[in-house]
Design a protein around this motif. Structure first.
Motif, PDB file in Angstrom:
ATOM      1  N   VAL A 150      40.322   5.070  49.665  1.00 58.79           N
ATOM      2  CA  VAL A 150      40.946   6.391  49.553  1.00 58.79           C
ATOM      3  C   VAL A 150      42.394   6.209  49.098  1.00 58.79           C
ATOM      4  N   PRO A 151      42.777   6.793  47.962  1.00 54.31           N
ATOM      5  CA  PRO A 151      44.159   6.665  47.485  1.00 54.31           C
ATOM      6  C   PRO A 151      45.154   7.255  48.483  1.00 54.31           C
ATOM      7  N   GLU A 152      46.350   6.680  48.529  1.00 53.78           N
ATOM      8  CA  GLU A 152      47.385   7.145  49.447  1.00 53.78           C
ATOM      9  C   GLU A 152      47.760   8.606  49.183  1.00 53.78           C
ATOM     10  N   ASP A 153      47.747   9.015  47.905  1.00 53.07           N
ATOM     11  CA  ASP A 153      48.107  10.393  47.565  1.00 53.07           C
ATOM     12  C   ASP A 153      46.875  11.281  47.355  1.00 53.07           C
ATOM     13  N   GLY A 154      45.688  10.736  47.594  1.00 57.97           N
ATOM     14  CA  GLY A 154      44.458  11.504  47.428  1.00 57.97           C
ATOM     15  C   GLY A 154      43.939  11.572  46.011  1.00 57.97           C
ATOM     16  N   ARG A 155      44.706  11.065  45.041  1.00 53.93           N
ATOM     17  CA  ARG A 155      44.334  11.217  43.625  1.00 53.93           C
ATOM     18  C   ARG A 155      43.809   9.915  43.047  1.00 53.93           C
ATOM     19  N   LEU A 156      42.604   9.940  42.555  1.00 54.31           N
ATOM     20  CA  LEU A 156      42.000   8.769  41.928  1.00 54.31           C
ATOM     21  C   LEU A 156      42.496   8.613  40.490  1.00 54.31           C
ATOM     22  N   PRO A 157      42.449   7.389  39.941  1.00 49.24           N
ATOM     23  CA  PRO A 157      42.908   7.168  38.564  1.00 49.24           C
ATOM     24  C   PRO A 157      42.155   8.022  37.545  1.00 49.24           C
ATOM     25  N   PHE A 158      42.787   8.191  36.412  1.00 51.29           N
ATOM     26  CA  PHE A 158      42.230   8.966  35.295  1.00 51.29           C
ATOM     27  C   PHE A 158      41.888  10.390  35.733  1.00 51.29           C
ATOM     28  N   ASP A 159      42.834  11.005  36.471  1.00 55.40           N
ATOM     29  CA  ASP A 159      42.670  12.404  36.888  1.00 55.40           C
ATOM     30  C   ASP A 159      41.384  12.618  37.666  1.00 55.40           C
ATOM     31  N   GLY A 160      41.004  11.618  38.458  1.00 52.71           N
ATOM     32  CA  GLY A 160      39.807  11.706  39.274  1.00 52.71           C
ATOM     33  C   GLY A 160      38.533  11.266  38.594  1.00 52.71           C
ATOM     34  N   LEU A 161      38.607  10.856  37.333  1.00 51.68           N
ATOM     35  CA  LEU A 161      37.388  10.473  36.621  1.00 51.68           C
ATOM     36  C   LEU A 161      37.033   8.999  36.783  1.00 51.68           C
ATOM     37  N   PHE A 162      37.919   8.196  37.370  1.00 47.64           N
ATOM     38  CA  PHE A 162      37.495   6.869  37.812  1.00 47.64           C
ATOM     39  C   PHE A 162      36.816   7.066  39.156  1.00 47.64           C
ATOM     40  N   PRO A 163      35.712   6.368  39.403  1.00 45.67           N
ATOM     41  CA  PRO A 163      34.940   6.672  40.615  1.00 45.67           C
ATOM     42  C   PRO A 163      35.644   6.256  41.902  1.00 45.67           C
ATOM     43  N   ALA A 164      35.395   7.030  42.946  1.00 45.07           N
ATOM     44  CA  ALA A 164      35.735   6.586  44.297  1.00 45.07           C
ATOM     45  C   ALA A 164      34.750   5.482  44.667  1.00 45.07           C
ATOM     46  N   LEU A 165      35.222   4.472  45.377  1.00 42.52           N
ATOM     47  CA  LEU A 165      34.397   3.313  45.703  1.00 42.52           C
ATOM     48  C   LEU A 165      33.970   3.380  47.164  1.00 42.52           C
ATOM     49  N   ILE A 166      32.671   3.161  47.398  1.00 45.27           N
ATOM     50  CA  ILE A 166      32.113   3.281  48.740  1.00 45.27           C
ATOM     51  C   ILE A 166      31.222   2.089  49.041  1.00 45.27           C
ATOM     52  N   ASP A 167      31.238   1.666  50.297  1.00 51.79           N
ATOM     53  CA  ASP A 167      30.401   0.552  50.759  1.00 51.79           C
ATOM     54  C   ASP A 167      29.739   0.999  52.057  1.00 51.79           C
ATOM     55  N   TRP A 168      28.447   1.341  51.968  1.00 50.41           N
ATOM     56  CA  TRP A 168      27.721   1.811  53.148  1.00 50.41           C
ATOM     57  C   TRP A 168      27.471   0.658  54.104  1.00 50.41           C
ATOM     58  N   GLN A 169      27.632   0.937  55.389  1.00 44.24           N
ATOM     59  CA  GLN A 169      27.448  -0.064  56.420  1.00 44.24           C
ATOM     60  C   GLN A 169      26.099   0.168  57.094  1.00 44.24           C
ATOM     61  N   GLY A 170      25.176  -0.765  56.930  1.00 39.09           N
ATOM     62  CA  GLY A 170      23.845  -0.590  57.490  1.00 39.09           C
ATOM     63  C   GLY A 170      22.905   0.068  56.502  1.00 39.09           C
ATOM     64  N   ALA A 171      21.695   0.334  56.946  1.00 42.72           N
ATOM     65  CA  ALA A 171      20.647   0.836  56.048  1.00 42.72           C
ATOM     66  C   ALA A 171      20.688   2.353  55.854  1.00 42.72           C
ATOM     67  N   ALA A 172      21.331   3.085  56.762  1.00 40.11           N
ATOM     68  CA  ALA A 172      21.328   4.549  56.678  1.00 40.11           C
ATOM     69  C   ALA A 172      22.128   5.030  55.477  1.00 40.11           C
ATOM     70  N   HIS A 173      21.552   5.974  54.734  1.00 36.48           N
ATOM     71  CA  HIS A 173      22.202   6.561  53.568  1.00 36.48           C
ATOM     72  C   HIS A 173      21.838   8.041  53.518  1.00 36.48           C
ATOM     73  N   PRO A 174      22.793   8.921  53.183  1.00 33.19           N
ATOM     74  CA  PRO A 174      22.498  10.354  53.203  1.00 33.19           C
ATOM     75  C   PRO A 174      21.278  10.763  52.388  1.00 33.19           C
ATOM     76  N   ALA A 175      21.087  10.169  51.212  1.00 29.95           N
ATOM     77  CA  ALA A 175      19.964  10.582  50.355  1.00 29.95           C
ATOM     78  C   ALA A 175      18.624  10.394  51.061  1.00 29.95           C
ATOM     79  N   GLY A 176      18.518   9.359  51.877  1.00 30.81           N
ATOM     80  CA  GLY A 176      17.274   9.103  52.581  1.00 30.81           C
ATOM     81  C   GLY A 176      17.004  10.078  53.703  1.00 30.81           C
ATOM     82  N   LEU A 177      18.006  10.850  54.092  1.00 31.95           N
ATOM     83  CA  LEU A 177      17.864  11.814  55.178  1.00 31.95           C
ATOM     84  C   LEU A 177      17.672  13.238  54.671  1.00 31.95           C
ATOM     85  N   LEU A 178      17.717  13.416  53.352  1.00 31.26           N
ATOM     86  CA  LEU A 178      17.668  14.753  52.768  1.00 31.26           C
ATOM     87  C   LEU A 178      16.262  15.095  52.278  1.00 31.26           C
TER      88      LEU A 178
END
Length: 205
Positions: free
Chosen positions: A120-148
């Motif tokens: 999470v950027p310190e100022d909340g703003r990701l590079p390229f006006d937000g068009l560079f992706p936010a990076l995420i690393d899920w911990q464990g096997a649970a993932h939202p898509a599998g619960l939907l």
């Protein structure tokens, strides 16, 4: 290597964002939850195995987080729109080492049974006006898509429009290789997703 994890559609209120997406796609969003660390809440839509759409807004009932919120939500204004995309990795520190400056610092986060680390950027703003992706690393096997619930919706294409298109391509090169992602030269930054629904192909932007 990164892989597509989810899309974020920001809104002034969660209700407005949900109404826009449900009207545009013709499907119902599933419940999401609250993010105490950021003072936000969301609703979700499955877009296939391991991939989903998140409608996110500031939670009016939550205390201010004491830091800028993710996805630059503190400065969000106007109608609901697609603002960010999130990419999954197995090693957050390694991904950040290859990402542009300003991509964020790792935070440990949780919602219900879900656990993840996210840059999470310190100022909340990701590079390229937000068009560079936010990076995420899920911990464990649970993932939202599998619960939907299954909705019959699938991402067909993700278009990244930016005045510095070539620089954005270079920043993404070697990090993610997905034929659905295309970077286009444009006078203003914009994100556009083409989604196949039971009623045909629809666009979110």
């Amino acid at each position: 290597m990164l892989s597509l994890d989810h899309l974020a559609l920001s809104a002034g209120t969660l209700e407005a964002g949900v109404a826009m997406v449900e009207d545009r796609l013709g499907v119902r969003l599933a419940p999401g939850g609250r993010h105490a660390a950021m003072g936000t809440h969301n609703r979700l839509l499955r877009l296939g195995p391991g991939f989903y759409l998140e409608v996110i807004a500031i939670d009016p009932e939550a205390p201010a987080p004491g830091r800028p919120r993710w996805f630059d939500l503190d400065r969000f204004a106007g109608p609901p729109r697609l603002t960010n995309w999130i990419a999954r990795c197995d090693d957050l520190e390694a991904a950040l080492a290859r990402a542009p400056t300003g991509s964020g610092r790792p935070m440990d986060l949780a919602r219900g049974d879900l656990r993840w680390r996210m840059a999470v950027p310190e100022d909340g703003r990701l590079p390229f006006d937000g068009l560079f992706p936010a990076l995420i690393d899920w911990q464990g096997a649970a993932h939202p898509a599998g619960l939907l619930p299954e909705t019959g919706c699938r991402l067909a294409a993700l278009e990244l429009h930016h005045p510095r298109a070539e620089a954005l391509r270079l920043a993404l090169r070697g990090l993610i290789d997905d034929p659905r992602i295309a970077v286009h030269q444009a006078p203003l930054p914009a994100l556009r997703a083409l989604i196949d629904t039971p009623s045909g192909r629809r666009a979110l932007e």
